[in-house]
Scaffold this motif. Sequence first.
Motif, PDB file in Angstrom:
ATOM      1  N   TRP A  51       0.826  -1.192   0.000  1.00 47.35           N
ATOM      2  CA  TRP A  51       0.000   0.000   0.000  1.00 47.35           C
ATOM      3  C   TRP A  51       0.866   1.251   0.000  1.00 47.35           C
ATOM      4  N   PRO A  52       0.327   2.402  -0.424  1.00 48.18           N
ATOM      5  CA  PRO A  52      -1.035   2.621  -0.920  1.00 48.18           C
ATOM      6  C   PRO A  52      -1.214   2.060  -2.327  1.00 48.18           C
ATOM      7  N   GLY A  53      -2.452   1.838  -2.668  1.00 47.38           N
ATOM      8  CA  GLY A  53      -2.761   1.390  -4.008  1.00 47.38           C
ATOM      9  C   GLY A  53      -3.044  -0.088  -4.148  1.00 47.38           C
ATOM     10  N   SER A  54      -2.790  -0.862  -3.060  1.00 49.58           N
ATOM     11  CA  SER A  54      -3.025  -2.312  -3.092  1.00 49.58           C
ATOM     12  C   SER A  54      -2.362  -2.984  -4.289  1.00 49.58           C
ATOM     13  N   HIS A  55      -1.126  -2.659  -4.526  1.00 47.52           N
ATOM     14  CA  HIS A  55      -0.372  -3.294  -5.609  1.00 47.52           C
ATOM     15  C   HIS A  55      -0.070  -4.736  -5.222  1.00 47.52           C
ATOM     16  N   THR A  56      -0.260  -5.639  -6.170  1.00 46.72           N
ATOM     17  CA  THR A  56      -0.078  -7.062  -5.879  1.00 46.72           C
ATOM     18  C   THR A  56       1.002  -7.682  -6.756  1.00 46.72           C
ATOM     19  N   TYR A  57       1.604  -8.731  -6.218  1.00 50.18           N
ATOM     20  CA  TYR A  57       2.704  -9.406  -6.886  1.00 50.18           C
ATOM     21  C   TYR A  57       2.546 -10.904  -6.661  1.00 50.18           C
ATOM     22  N   TYR A  58       2.856 -11.691  -7.682  1.00 53.36           N
ATOM     23  CA  TYR A  58       2.654 -13.134  -7.597  1.00 53.36           C
ATOM     24  C   TYR A  58       3.859 -13.891  -8.163  1.00 53.36           C
ATOM     25  N   SER A  59       4.041 -15.086  -7.660  1.00 52.85           N
ATOM     26  CA  SER A  59       5.004 -15.972  -8.299  1.00 52.85           C
ATOM     27  C   SER A  59       4.379 -16.514  -9.581  1.00 52.85           C
ATOM     28  N   ASP A  60       5.213 -16.918 -10.498  1.00 48.01           N
ATOM     29  CA  ASP A  60       4.699 -17.439 -11.770  1.00 48.01           C
ATOM     30  C   ASP A  60       3.858 -18.693 -11.561  1.00 48.01           C
ATOM     31  N   SER A  61       4.182 -19.457 -10.548  1.00 51.91           N
ATOM     32  CA  SER A  61       3.496 -20.730 -10.337  1.00 51.91           C
ATOM     33  C   SER A  61       2.060 -20.565  -9.855  1.00 51.91           C
ATOM     34  N   VAL A  62       1.701 -19.414  -9.314  1.00 55.15           N
ATOM     35  CA  VAL A  62       0.344 -19.227  -8.800  1.00 55.15           C
ATOM     36  C   VAL A  62      -0.428 -18.137  -9.531  1.00 55.15           C
ATOM     37  N   LYS A  63       0.237 -17.407 -10.390  1.00 54.67           N
ATOM     38  CA  LYS A  63      -0.418 -16.299 -11.091  1.00 54.67           C
ATOM     39  C   LYS A  63      -1.610 -16.812 -11.882  1.00 54.67           C
ATOM     40  N   GLY A  64      -2.731 -16.129 -11.727  1.00 57.73           N
ATOM     41  CA  GLY A  64      -3.944 -16.537 -12.409  1.00 57.73           C
ATOM     42  C   GLY A  64      -4.808 -17.498 -11.621  1.00 57.73           C
ATOM     43  N   ARG A  65      -4.248 -18.079 -10.567  1.00 57.10           N
ATOM     44  CA  ARG A  65      -5.006 -19.009  -9.728  1.00 57.10           C
ATOM     45  C   ARG A  65      -5.223 -18.467  -8.310  1.00 57.10           C
ATOM     46  N   PHE A  66      -4.248 -17.725  -7.810  1.00 61.51           N
ATOM     47  CA  PHE A  66      -4.321 -17.181  -6.456  1.00 61.51           C
ATOM     48  C   PHE A  66      -4.547 -15.675  -6.528  1.00 61.51           C
ATOM     49  N   THR A  67      -5.246 -15.164  -5.522  1.00 57.78           N
ATOM     50  CA  THR A  67      -5.474 -13.734  -5.415  1.00 57.78           C
ATOM     51  C   THR A  67      -5.195 -13.279  -3.994  1.00 57.78           C
ATOM     52  N   ILE A  68      -4.318 -12.297  -3.852  1.00 53.59           N
ATOM     53  CA  ILE A  68      -4.032 -11.725  -2.539  1.00 53.59           C
ATOM     54  C   ILE A  68      -4.819 -10.436  -2.392  1.00 53.59           C
ATOM     55  N   SER A  69      -5.354 -10.227  -1.209  1.00 52.85           N
ATOM     56  CA  SER A  69      -6.080  -9.001  -0.917  1.00 52.85           C
ATOM     57  C   SER A  69      -5.862  -8.677   0.551  1.00 52.85           C
ATOM     58  N   GLY A  70      -6.233  -7.469   0.932  1.00 54.82           N
ATOM     59  CA  GLY A  70      -6.036  -7.129   2.329  1.00 54.82           C
ATOM     60  C   GLY A  70      -6.514  -5.738   2.659  1.00 54.82           C
ATOM     61  N   ASP A  71      -6.412  -5.433   3.922  1.00 55.70           N
ATOM     62  CA  ASP A  71      -6.813  -4.129   4.438  1.00 55.70           C
ATOM     63  C   ASP A  71      -5.663  -3.616   5.290  1.00 55.70           C
ATOM     64  N   ASN A  72      -4.968  -2.627   4.783  1.00 53.91           N
ATOM     65  CA  ASN A  72      -3.798  -2.114   5.484  1.00 53.91           C
ATOM     66  C   ASN A  72      -4.166  -1.533   6.838  1.00 53.91           C
ATOM     67  N   ALA A  73      -5.292  -0.847   6.920  1.00 48.97           N
ATOM     68  CA  ALA A  73      -5.703  -0.225   8.174  1.00 48.97           C
ATOM     69  C   ALA A  73      -6.029  -1.271   9.238  1.00 48.97           C
ATOM     70  N   LYS A  74      -6.482  -2.433   8.808  1.00 44.95           N
ATOM     71  CA  LYS A  74      -6.844  -3.505   9.740  1.00 44.95           C
ATOM     72  C   LYS A  74      -5.732  -4.537   9.882  1.00 44.95           C
ATOM     73  N   ASN A  75      -4.641  -4.334   9.174  1.00 46.55           N
ATOM     74  CA  ASN A  75      -3.515  -5.266   9.237  1.00 46.55           C
ATOM     75  C   ASN A  75      -3.934  -6.700   8.935  1.00 46.55           C
ATOM     76  N   THR A  76      -4.731  -6.866   7.911  1.00 46.39           N
ATOM     77  CA  THR A  76      -5.164  -8.195   7.513  1.00 46.39           C
ATOM     78  C   THR A  76      -4.810  -8.450   6.050  1.00 46.39           C
ATOM     79  N   VAL A  77      -4.571  -9.701   5.744  1.00 50.98           N
ATOM     80  CA  VAL A  77      -4.302 -10.099   4.370  1.00 50.98           C
ATOM     81  C   VAL A  77      -4.937 -11.463   4.145  1.00 50.98           C
ATOM     82  N   HIS A  78      -5.432 -11.674   2.940  1.00 49.06           N
ATOM     83  CA  HIS A  78      -6.073 -12.932   2.575  1.00 49.06           C
ATOM     84  C   HIS A  78      -5.421 -13.489   1.319  1.00 49.06           C
ATOM     85  N   LEU A  79      -5.514 -14.781   1.179  1.00 47.74           N
ATOM     86  CA  LEU A  79      -5.029 -15.425  -0.043  1.00 47.74           C
ATOM     87  C   LEU A  79      -6.118 -16.381  -0.514  1.00 47.74           C
TER      88      LEU A  79
END
Length: 125
Positions: A51-79
Amino acid sequence: QLQASGGGLVQPGGSLRLSCTASGRTFNGGPMAWFRQAPGKEREFVAAIRWPGSHTYYSDSVKGRFTISGDNAKNTVHLQMNSLKPDDTAVYFCAANRQSIILSMIRRKEAYGYWGQGTQVTVSS
């Protein structure tokens, strides 16, 4: 300080959602990430978000299958993990750093100062 949850046993092609919450410290400004470690292998990068902007990065092995998301203010992240394969079987660790890191380091485990305890993901029929 980082608590991961959501692992389990799933059949190939199935889905799981991992969650990680940080407590005790704030991680505003720093990235959060997921790494995984299979038996006999080194811990490897899976995905990261900054953050800011919720920029995401993935390994090649999971790109297109996994999605990371989160809330910086709440200190949480999901996969969100879809189309799981047996090769995805591993212990998954969430990681965070209190300060921002240079982009070239975002896939490096050395860049993260805080780690969760890991949650087992097993993909098997």
